[in-house]
Design an enzyme around this catalytic site. Structure first.
Site, PDB file in Angstrom:
ATOM      1  N   CYS A 128       0.808  -1.234   0.000  1.00 30.42           N
ATOM      2  CA  CYS A 128       0.000   0.000   0.000  1.00 30.42           C
ATOM      3  C   CYS A 128       0.836   1.277   0.000  1.00 30.42           C
ATOM      4  CB  CYS A 128      -0.927  -0.006   1.212  1.00 30.42           C
ATOM      5  SG  CYS A 128      -2.155  -1.314   1.142  1.00 30.42           S
TER       6      CYS A 128
HETATM    7  N1  NAD Z   1      -2.782  -5.885   1.853  1.00 30.24           N
HETATM    8  C1  NAD Z   1      -3.218  -4.794   2.441  1.00 30.24           C
HETATM    9  O1  NAD Z   1      -2.870  -4.507   3.554  1.00 30.24           O
HETATM   10  C2  NAD Z   1      -4.205  -3.864   1.724  1.00 30.24           C
HETATM   11  C3  NAD Z   1      -4.860  -2.900   2.484  1.00 30.24           C
HETATM   12  C4  NAD Z   1      -5.764  -2.072   1.869  1.00 30.24           C
HETATM   13  C5  NAD Z   1      -5.969  -2.165   0.502  1.00 30.24           C
HETATM   14  N2  NAD Z   1      -5.295  -3.092  -0.241  1.00 30.24           N
HETATM   15  C6  NAD Z   1      -5.581  -3.150  -1.676  1.00 30.24           C
HETATM   16  O2  NAD Z   1      -6.413  -4.273  -1.941  1.00 30.24           O
HETATM   17  C7  NAD Z   1      -6.099  -4.840  -3.202  1.00 30.24           C
HETATM   18  C8  NAD Z   1      -5.746  -6.320  -3.029  1.00 30.24           C
HETATM   19  O3  NAD Z   1      -4.587  -6.413  -2.209  1.00 30.24           O
HETATM   20  P1  NAD Z   1      -4.171  -7.754  -1.453  1.00 30.24           P
HETATM   21  O4  NAD Z   1      -3.113  -7.367  -0.474  1.00 30.24           O
HETATM   22  O5  NAD Z   1      -5.386  -8.470  -0.969  1.00 30.24           O
HETATM   23  O6  NAD Z   1      -3.521  -8.567  -2.673  1.00 30.24           O
HETATM   24  P2  NAD Z   1      -3.158 -10.139  -2.694  1.00 30.24           P
HETATM   25  O7  NAD Z   1      -2.083 -10.281  -3.702  1.00 30.24           O
HETATM   26  O8  NAD Z   1      -2.965 -10.633  -1.292  1.00 30.24           O
HETATM   27  O9  NAD Z   1      -4.496 -10.805  -3.239  1.00 30.24           O
HETATM   28  C9  NAD Z   1      -4.993 -10.596  -4.511  1.00 30.24           C
HETATM   29  C10 NAD Z   1      -5.544 -11.910  -5.035  1.00 30.24           C
HETATM   30  O10 NAD Z   1      -6.154 -11.666  -6.301  1.00 30.24           O
HETATM   31  C11 NAD Z   1      -5.921 -12.792  -7.114  1.00 30.24           C
HETATM   32  N3  NAD Z   1      -6.159 -12.382  -8.502  1.00 30.24           N
HETATM   33  C12 NAD Z   1      -5.399 -11.619  -9.310  1.00 30.24           C
HETATM   34  N4  NAD Z   1      -5.998 -11.425 -10.499  1.00 30.24           N
HETATM   35  C13 NAD Z   1      -7.188 -12.088 -10.432  1.00 30.24           C
HETATM   36  C14 NAD Z   1      -8.254 -12.273 -11.352  1.00 30.24           C
HETATM   37  N5  NAD Z   1      -8.243 -11.720 -12.556  1.00 30.24           N
HETATM   38  N6  NAD Z   1      -9.299 -13.049 -10.964  1.00 30.24           N
HETATM   39  C15 NAD Z   1      -9.332 -13.606  -9.737  1.00 30.24           C
HETATM   40  N7  NAD Z   1      -8.342 -13.469  -8.826  1.00 30.24           N
HETATM   41  C16 NAD Z   1      -7.283 -12.709  -9.174  1.00 30.24           C
HETATM   42  C17 NAD Z   1      -4.518 -13.201  -6.783  1.00 30.24           C
HETATM   43  O11 NAD Z   1      -4.277 -14.550  -7.136  1.00 30.24           O
HETATM   44  C18 NAD Z   1      -4.482 -12.971  -5.264  1.00 30.24           C
HETATM   45  O12 NAD Z   1      -4.836 -14.137  -4.548  1.00 30.24           O
HETATM   46  C19 NAD Z   1      -4.952  -4.008  -3.768  1.00 30.24           C
HETATM   47  O13 NAD Z   1      -5.500  -3.008  -4.580  1.00 30.24           O
HETATM   48  C20 NAD Z   1      -4.348  -3.371  -2.528  1.00 30.24           C
HETATM   49  O14 NAD Z   1      -3.710  -2.150  -2.809  1.00 30.24           O
HETATM   50  C21 NAD Z   1      -4.420  -3.963   0.356  1.00 30.24           C
END
Ligand code: NAD
Length: 445
Positions: free
Chosen positions: A274
């Site tokens: 992030c």
């Molecule tokens: N991790 C954090 O602390 C956090 C906090 C707030 C916001 N975010 C935001 O949330 C979003 C997700 O982050 P995250 O940390 O959960 O990522 P992550 O990598 O942990 O999870 C994302 C998942 O999406 C899957 N994926 C990718 N493309 C796909 C598709 N086309 N169809 C289905 N699945 C698909 C991946 O395999 C993965 O399991 C990002 O935009 C991030 O900036 C993350």
């Protein structure tokens, strides 16, 4: 409009079929909240390893215990698939896929685009689609809406569209998906109402805003606020270093002011999915309107240089001990990007280790949450395994470096057994001649 009351009723009586696309740090906790609220939830992820584990009732996210996931899976309220055609049965869908940066620091929306394209293939009238991935203001309307409307269905009329930023803080047991207020902005008042109603079923507080764009900007304000303040305090640490002051003492005393001050702490740099990334979504977007986001660029430069300052500190500390970094045994403690979690994405520890190796340091690491680092996942390029944190490992290292202050670390043990410690997190609060700190004077020898 018949779709709105029908969906409101399905949400109220929990018969709405809820879908979550992307089952990572954000998507899995959200899917669990919806399932706990009584919905039947199906998660879609490209990673069969994740969907298989989930269907076995196992969690792979540290903050979500298997003891919570297991019973939901067993009760048939939570399942997962890699098949995008599952979308055709959903009434609502939350998109939680990654939004990284390209090497050029431009937004990489390819995951969002491919997820939305897959949804478009099975979109049906009456469905509610909510984007949760962090992104620049305008994405929902400029990127997501046209892909979905290419089906012939109209947003706000035939289907409903909203943006709601995720605010999860991995490792934070106090503030969770359930009790962190959820900001929601829909394309139309009906979109906001439907999305707000869905979240209110599972999340304690919902904050409705006037548009998806506002909701997108809210998230970027929050993360830019952190990036800029961390940049400022990191720069203050470098000033204190030069002035022979302890930044830790200065921030600690300033934090006693009961109003108008919020403490931020220096460290080896920014990490995670992030704070190092999201502000650049904003700076990229405002370039389109001829605006230069100077605070974001400056914070990026200061924070990005911190691993180099940490390496300088290690070089200086070794020098006081009459040693060169070339050939020195350096034991790094903590490689996750922050305390008590297992996530090494963008972790500054990896940069510090790679820089030390480049200078000839013999680097090893210990992290109770990160048993291995694959060579393909960090700039050092070699596979590394976490070594045991034994008195011998500490005593034989020329320098022990605390990069992430996991609560499991036994600080008195580290101080007792190590010949030299560089502490970048103020994990060691007592004075010791062999403990050098980031943003603090060289200890009296
Ligand atoms: N991790 C954090 O602390 C956090 C906090 C707030 C916001 N975010 C935001 O949330 C979003 C997700 O982050 P995250 O940390 O959960 O990522 P992550 O990598 O942990 O999870 C994302 C998942 O999406 C899957 N994926 C990718 N493309 C796909 C598709 N086309 N169809 C289905 N699945 C698909 C991946 O395999 C993965 O399991 C990002 O935009 C991030 O900036 C993350």
């Amino acid at each position: 409009m018949p779709y709105v009351p029908a969906l409101l009723e399905k949400i109220a009586n929990r018969t709405a079929k809820v879908g979550v696309v992307g089952l990572g740090y954000v998507g899995l906790p959200l899917a669990v909240e919806f399932a706990q609220a009584g919905f039947s939830v199906i998660g879609i992820d490209l990673d069969a390893g994740k969907t298989d584990r989930l269907n076995r009732g196992e969690s792979y996210i540290q903050d979500v215990p298997s003891s919570v996931v297991g019973p939901l899976v067993k009760a048939g309220r939570l399942s997962a698939t890699t098949d995008p055609s599952a979308v055709r049965d959903f009434d609502t869908i939350n998109i939680c896929v990654p939004t990284p940066l390209r090497k050029t620091k431009d937004p990489d929306l390819s995951f969002v685009v491919s997820a939305v394209e897959a949804i478009a293939g099975h979109l049906h009238a009456g469905m509610l689609v909510i984007l949760e991935s962090t992104t620049y203001p305008g994405t929902t309307e400029e990127v997501v809406q046209p892909i979905l409307e290419a089906t012939g269905l109209r947003a706000g009329v035939d289907f409903f569209l909203a943006f709601s930023p995720e605010r999860v803080d991995p490792g934070n047991a106090t503030w969770t998906t359930k009790n962190v207020p959820k900001v929601v902005g829909g394309l139309t008042p009906e979109c906001t109402r439907l999305a707000g109603t869905l979240y209110r079923s599972s999340i304690d507080t919902v904050v409705e805003v006037s548009s998806p764009k506002v909701a997108e900007m809210v998230k970027l304000l929050e993360n830019t606020f952190r990036a800029v303040n961390i940049g400022m305090v990191n720069e203050l640490a470098l000033m204190c270093d030069r002035l022979g002051l302890s930044v830790w003492e200065v921030v600690g005393a300033a934090a006693t002011k009961p109003f108008g001050f919020m403490p931020f702490y220096p460290g080896p740099g920014l990490g995670g999915h992030c704070i190092p990334i999201d502000p650049f979504y904003l700076s990229w977007k405002v370039k389109e309107v001829g605006f230069e986001a100077r605070f974001i660029e400056l914070a990026g430069q200061v924070n990005g240089a911190m691993p180099h300052h940490v390496v300088d500190k290690i070089v200086d500390a070794l020098n006081v001990h009459g040693k060169a970094v070339n050939g020195a045994g350096i034991l790094v403690l903590g490689v996750a990007y922050k305390r008590d979690i297992d996530d090494v994405r963008e972790s500054p520890a990896l940069d510090v280790m790679a820089l030390l190796m480049k200078k000839g340091g013999r680097v090893t690491y210990h992290d109770p949450y990160v048993p291995l680092i694959a060579g393909s996942h960090w700039p050092g390029g070699v596979d590394m395994l976490s070594v045991a944190l034994t008195p011998e490992a500490m005593a034989t290292a020329d320098c022990v470096v605390i990069l992430t202050d996991h609560r499991t670390f036994d600080i008195p043990e580290i101080v007792t057994h190590s010949r030299l410690v560089v502490d970048t997190r103020n994990a060691i609060t007592t004075h010791h001649p062999n403990v050098f700190k980031l943003g603090a004077p060289v200890p009296k020898q």
